[in-house]
Motif scaffolding. Sequence first.
Motif, PDB file in Angstrom:
ATOM      1  N   ALA A 153      39.633  -4.319 -45.024  1.00  0.00           N
ATOM      2  CA  ALA A 153      39.268  -4.601 -43.640  1.00  0.00           C
ATOM      3  C   ALA A 153      40.509  -4.719 -42.758  1.00  0.00           C
ATOM      4  N   SER A 160      40.378  -6.909 -36.803  1.00  0.00           N
ATOM      5  CA  SER A 160      39.202  -7.028 -35.928  1.00  0.00           C
ATOM      6  C   SER A 160      37.958  -7.372 -36.737  1.00  0.00           C
ATOM      7  N   GLN A 161      37.843  -6.843 -37.958  1.00  0.00           N
ATOM      8  CA  GLN A 161      36.706  -7.163 -38.807  1.00  0.00           C
ATOM      9  C   GLN A 161      36.774  -8.613 -39.291  1.00  0.00           C
ATOM     10  N   ALA A 165      34.520  -0.689 -39.034  1.00  0.00           N
ATOM     11  CA  ALA A 165      33.316  -1.312 -39.585  1.00  0.00           C
ATOM     12  C   ALA A 165      32.389  -0.286 -40.234  1.00  0.00           C
ATOM     13  N   TYR A 194      37.110  -1.820 -33.642  1.00  0.00           N
ATOM     14  CA  TYR A 194      36.159  -2.518 -34.516  1.00  0.00           C
ATOM     15  C   TYR A 194      35.090  -1.572 -35.076  1.00  0.00           C
ATOM     16  N   ALA A 234      35.627 -10.744 -36.410  1.00  0.00           N
ATOM     17  CA  ALA A 234      34.171 -10.639 -36.250  1.00  0.00           C
ATOM     18  C   ALA A 234      33.439 -11.439 -37.324  1.00  0.00           C
ATOM     19  N   THR A 235      33.947 -11.396 -38.552  1.00  0.00           N
ATOM     20  CA  THR A 235      33.317 -12.162 -39.637  1.00  0.00           C
ATOM     21  C   THR A 235      33.397 -13.655 -39.377  1.00  0.00           C
ATOM     22  N   PRO A 247      34.996  -3.420 -46.842  1.00  0.00           N
ATOM     23  CA  PRO A 247      35.335  -4.846 -46.680  1.00  0.00           C
ATOM     24  C   PRO A 247      36.601  -5.243 -47.442  1.00  0.00           C
ATOM     25  N   THR A 275      46.704  -3.793 -40.627  1.00  0.00           N
ATOM     26  CA  THR A 275      46.316  -3.401 -39.266  1.00  0.00           C
ATOM     27  C   THR A 275      47.493  -2.788 -38.518  1.00  0.00           C
TER      28      THR A 275
END
Length: 293
Positions: free
Chosen positions: A240, A243-244, A232, A228, A247-248, A237, A76
């Motif tokens: 990722a 932020s993902q 997304a 996000y 969220a998961t 995945p 990230t």
Amino acid sequence: MTTQILSIPDSSKSRARTGKMSAGGLALPALIALGVFFIYPLALIVWLSFTSPEIGLGHYISLFTDGVTVTVMLRTLAVGLIVGVATLIIGYPYAYSMTVVSPAWRTVMMTMVMLPFWVNIIARTFAWFILQNRGGPIDQFFQALGIEGVVLLNTWGGVAVAMVQVMLPFMVLPLYNQMSTIDRGLVKASASLGAKPITSFRKVYLQLSLTGVVSGFSLVFVVTLGFYITPALLGSPDQALLSQIIATRVQRLLDFPGAGAAGMLLLVVTLVILGVVNWLVRQANPLMKRGKS
């Protein structure tokens, strides 16, 4: 006479107190909204991350021992850095051009910068989905050059390219705002003293525009870390961003304390990096070090 002289400061103090009270009353709704919709939820997340299901640092320790979060955090930060540098490389000459063209062309260029704000980010992301998909325009372009298999969809590189397009206005606007205040006479004075054009630009213009560079880079970097929708829809995945992961944890695992700990980690890392960048720039630029712009 003495009475009149003494009454002037009292009147000024009274007006100053009235002005402060008026300013406080105007800012009160914003402060209430900030407290209800930002500070309270943030404090609740911090509280849950330390106390649920038991008091301790278990959630924070697991972030560094689960073998996933650190890798995702580094990815990230790398994407945020790449997007920040790419938007700076594209945005700096564009903002500089806006300061030297005619007013009519400046209006056109400003319209082009503002145009993305008038289009929903989901629509823009789906446009990139079509461009980056297998058989899309980008794939066809590279196939025409004899390069096969250039499919950016479901890669973090494709996510970064789309983010650069989305975040470019956030870099151009602070740069233009700072560059439009620079006195070109200083650059001409430097040239008249014998400095080469590249030297005048580097030691005068670039130094004076550094405040806009820091503002634009900081804004792009921070917003990119919290993206996000674009990761997304365009990412994978397996690659990722943080932020993902958050969220998961919230939507699928219902791990609110763990998500809160990940969010706090992202916040702390972001603040530390911005503080270091700001300090380094101030050390390198004497004007900013003295609090001037």
